[in-house]
Write a protein that holds these residues in place. Structure first.
Motif, mmCIF file in Angstrom:
data_model
loop_
_atom_site.group_PDB
_atom_site.id
_atom_site.type_symbol
_atom_site.label_atom_id
_atom_site.label_comp_id
_atom_site.label_asym_id
_atom_site.label_seq_id
_atom_site.Cartn_x
_atom_site.Cartn_y
_atom_site.Cartn_z
ATOM 1 N N GLN A 176 34.157 76.449 60.546
ATOM 2 C CA GLN A 176 32.866 76.068 61.436
ATOM 3 C C GLN A 176 31.923 76.250 62.406
ATOM 4 O O GLN A 176 33.015 77.340 63.650
ATOM 5 C CB GLN A 176 33.572 75.310 62.164
ATOM 6 C CG GLN A 176 32.754 73.660 63.322
ATOM 7 C CD GLN A 176 34.350 72.604 63.839
ATOM 8 O OE1 GLN A 176 35.343 72.984 64.109
ATOM 9 N NE2 GLN A 176 33.290 71.530 63.898
ATOM 10 N N VAL A 177 30.800 76.037 62.840
ATOM 11 C CA VAL A 177 30.373 77.178 63.539
ATOM 12 C C VAL A 177 30.391 76.165 65.311
ATOM 13 O O VAL A 177 29.821 74.892 65.367
ATOM 14 C CB VAL A 177 28.570 76.870 63.492
ATOM 15 C CG1 VAL A 177 28.176 77.619 64.807
ATOM 16 C CG2 VAL A 177 28.433 77.570 62.392
ATOM 17 N N VAL A 178 30.896 77.151 66.283
ATOM 18 C CA VAL A 178 30.634 76.586 67.529
ATOM 19 C C VAL A 178 29.978 77.366 68.024
ATOM 20 O O VAL A 178 29.524 77.930 68.621
ATOM 21 C CB VAL A 178 32.390 77.135 68.168
ATOM 22 C CG1 VAL A 178 32.378 77.106 69.894
ATOM 23 C CG2 VAL A 178 33.186 76.873 67.745
ATOM 24 N N LYS A 179 28.769 76.770 68.513
ATOM 25 C CA LYS A 179 27.620 76.858 68.990
ATOM 26 C C LYS A 179 28.245 78.024 70.645
ATOM 27 O O LYS A 179 28.879 77.916 71.389
ATOM 28 C CB LYS A 179 26.949 75.811 69.950
ATOM 29 C CG LYS A 179 25.941 74.837 69.017
ATOM 30 C CD LYS A 179 25.130 75.244 67.886
ATOM 31 C CE LYS A 179 24.408 74.270 66.756
ATOM 32 N NZ LYS A 179 23.259 75.150 66.235
ATOM 33 N N GLU A 180 26.644 79.028 70.290
ATOM 34 C CA GLU A 180 26.710 79.743 71.774
ATOM 35 C C GLU A 180 26.749 79.472 72.902
ATOM 36 O O GLU A 180 26.265 78.552 73.191
ATOM 37 C CB GLU A 180 26.100 80.812 71.628
ATOM 38 C CG GLU A 180 25.701 82.381 72.739
ATOM 39 C CD GLU A 180 24.732 83.118 72.607
ATOM 40 O OE1 GLU A 180 24.605 83.824 73.005
ATOM 41 O OE2 GLU A 180 23.774 83.148 71.872
ATOM 42 N N GLY A 181 28.473 79.686 73.705
ATOM 43 C CA GLY A 181 28.443 79.413 75.080
ATOM 44 C C GLY A 181 29.383 78.132 75.196
ATOM 45 O O GLY A 181 30.061 77.611 76.370
ATOM 46 N N ASN A 182 29.403 77.502 74.601
ATOM 47 C CA ASN A 182 30.744 76.389 74.123
ATOM 48 C C ASN A 182 31.805 76.970 73.775
ATOM 49 O O ASN A 182 32.021 77.741 73.244
ATOM 50 C CB ASN A 182 30.004 75.542 72.808
ATOM 51 C CG ASN A 182 28.848 74.800 73.342
ATOM 52 O OD1 ASN A 182 28.610 74.986 73.953
ATOM 53 N ND2 ASN A 182 28.626 74.147 72.493
ATOM 54 N N ARG A 183 32.884 76.344 74.033
ATOM 55 C CA ARG A 183 34.455 76.255 73.587
ATOM 56 C C ARG A 183 35.095 75.162 72.775
ATOM 57 O O ARG A 183 34.818 74.354 73.372
ATOM 58 C CB ARG A 183 34.697 76.513 75.425
ATOM 59 C CG ARG A 183 36.567 77.115 74.851
ATOM 60 C CD ARG A 183 37.244 77.946 75.911
ATOM 61 N NE ARG A 183 37.424 76.396 77.060
ATOM 62 C CZ ARG A 183 38.470 76.769 77.941
ATOM 63 N NH1 ARG A 183 38.244 77.261 78.671
ATOM 64 N NH2 ARG A 183 38.581 75.403 78.380
ATOM 65 N N SER A 184 35.593 75.532 71.850
ATOM 66 C CA SER A 184 36.436 74.517 71.260
ATOM 67 C C SER A 184 37.918 74.411 71.305
ATOM 68 O O SER A 184 38.110 75.629 71.907
ATOM 69 C CB SER A 184 35.607 75.004 69.512
ATOM 70 O OG SER A 184 36.896 73.853 68.513
ATOM 71 N N THR A 185 38.294 73.266 71.139
ATOM 72 C CA THR A 185 39.461 73.226 71.921
ATOM 73 C C THR A 185 40.489 73.827 70.294
ATOM 74 O O THR A 185 41.725 74.161 70.470
ATOM 75 C CB THR A 185 40.292 71.977 72.524
ATOM 76 O OG1 THR A 185 39.726 71.227 70.918
ATOM 77 C CG2 THR A 185 40.123 71.179 72.881
ATOM 78 N N TYR A 186 39.772 74.137 69.456
ATOM 79 C CA TYR A 186 40.697 74.081 68.082
ATOM 80 C C TYR A 186 41.647 72.842 67.649
ATOM 81 O O TYR A 186 43.002 73.609 66.944
ATOM 82 C CB TYR A 186 40.364 75.695 67.565
ATOM 83 C CG TYR A 186 39.697 76.207 67.752
ATOM 84 C CD1 TYR A 186 39.475 76.625 65.923
ATOM 85 C CD2 TYR A 186 39.096 76.635 68.426
ATOM 86 C CE1 TYR A 186 37.776 76.889 65.227
ATOM 87 C CE2 TYR A 186 37.739 77.532 68.017
ATOM 88 C CZ TYR A 186 37.564 78.067 66.729
ATOM 89 O OH TYR A 186 36.097 78.359 66.416
#
Length: 389
Positions: A269-279
């Motif tokens: 899954q791609v997380v957009k640059e500058g964003n943070r996922s919680t996974y």
């Protein structure tokens, strides 16, 4: 060695024991001072939006939809947990299932705009931060504003996620988080609604207590969605570990990627640059023609080796029994990415305090499966023949 899919990361007892003693001493065990404290701490973390604690994320969605005064249809992804759609049906709202992006697996803004041109009576959008990966909030806010639509986020997975420097919880008319055992902040069971709309916040506070504002003379219809002091005490302790636990999950995700990125046919899954996922979940898309086996065979092989996995989301909401005849069949042809993901993704074990040796073992087993793909597939098919369901 048995590796579960998830384990709740609980705060140390020393961090929460005084809170538990407090409500034992007073006997005030639901919707009391600890719930207020949790709401204040959530409000502080989420940049001054009101925070309303509820019994679970689903009850929060049901109440928020109710008090936004919606009618007609609501656009949402089908690639989500079915509770997202259930909250609409409880409010006599009709789901309009919209496809997701091929890389982020979140609601596609392009497909949403097409749906708005094709469907009448859409009054709101309910995006989902899938697996804790932030949606394209700027584009969604633009679409909502330009079309006069309410915007309610199902943020069940996303406590601790960020869009740039802004935390998820800061967007739309409201966002609703889950605090269940598989989430980043754990209350046992519970949820938090965030909103900048003070009127909506007051309605939600009354609505979680049957609509009672304190005078036993309700002016709106509510339900029992109160949070207990037990759950609030656990959540307060868990909240204090939020930043650490999100960082730990991101580290685990990077270890998975490092160990698996050399294998052909695996896409993350791609997380957009500058964003943070919680996974909240670590999920990979498997191209069987390249990897050598399909998702179901790999899941079987990992289970055989004591590793629990999930096929999120299979079936997608629109193909579940309760939705197919009335709505799902109508939208199925418009959901190619959703259907493809549902058949081909596998979520691997992850929890915040997971030892890196577990990651190494899971990676080792996946590499092993790839190396002997024909043999594993043959064994899988033989078992299915010998043990038909």
């Amino acid at each position: 060695m048995q590796i579960p899919f998830n384990r709740p990361t609980l705060p140390p007892w020393e961090l929460i024991k005084e809170a538990f003693h407090s409500f034992y001493d007073t006997g005030h065990i639901t919707n009391g001072p600890l719930v207020r404290q949790l709401e204040l701490e959530a409000k502080d973390i989420l940049r001054e939006r009101d925070a309303i604690a509820v019994s679970c994320c689903t009850s929060g969605l049901i109440l928020a939809l109710k008090y936004l005064g919606l009618r007609g249809k609501v656009a949402l992804p089908s690639y989500t947990f079915f509770a997202s759609a259930h909250s609409l049906v409880w409010n006599n709202l009709e789901p309009v299932f919209v496809d997701v992006e091929e890389d982020t697996w979140n609601l596609s803004v392009g497909r949403l705009e097409e749906a708005l041109g094709e469907e009448e009576d859409i009054t709101a959008i309910m995006p989902v931060h899938v697996f804790g990966n932030p949606c394209d909030v700027r584009a969604l806010e633009r679409v909502a504003r330009d079309n006069g639509l309410s915007l309610l986020y199902d943020s069940a997975h996303a406590m601790g996620a960020k869009v740039g420097e802004e935390r998820v919880g800061s967007f739309g008319d409201a966002e609703v988080f889950s605090l269940s055992p598989t989430k980043i902040v754990v209350a046992g069971e519970g949820g938090i609604i965030t909103t900048a709309d003070r009127v909506l916040a007051e309605m939600l506070r009354a609505g979680r207590d049957y609509g009672n504002t304190g005078d036993y003379n309700p002016s709106l219809v509510g339900l029992n969605a109160r949070m207990s002091e037990f759950h609030a005490a656990l959540a307060i302790g868990s909240f204090r570990l939020l930043e650490l636990n999100v960082q730990l999950r991101n580290t685990i995700a990077e270890r998975y990627k490092a160990g698996l990125s050399g294998l052909p046919g695996l896409v993350f899954q791609v997380v957009k640059e500058g964003n943070r996922s919680t996974y909240k979940d670590f999920t990979m898309l498997i191209d069987a023609s390249v990897f050598g086996m399909n998702r179901d065979v790999l899941a079987w092989y990992l289970a055989y080796n004591g590793i629990d996995t999930r096929k999120y989301y299979y079936p997608p909401v629109h193909r579940t029994a309760i939705y197919w005849d009335k709505w799902g069949n109508k939208y199925d042809k418009d959901l190619p990415i959703t259907n493809m993901l549902s058949k081909n993704v596998l979520s691997l074990p992850i929890w915040s305090h997971m030892d890196e040796r577990i990651v190494e073992l899971v990676v080792e087993r996946i590499n092993e499966a790839h190396c002997k793909a024909d043999e594993v597939t043959s064994e899988y098919l033989k078992e299915k023949r010998d043990n038909p369901i």
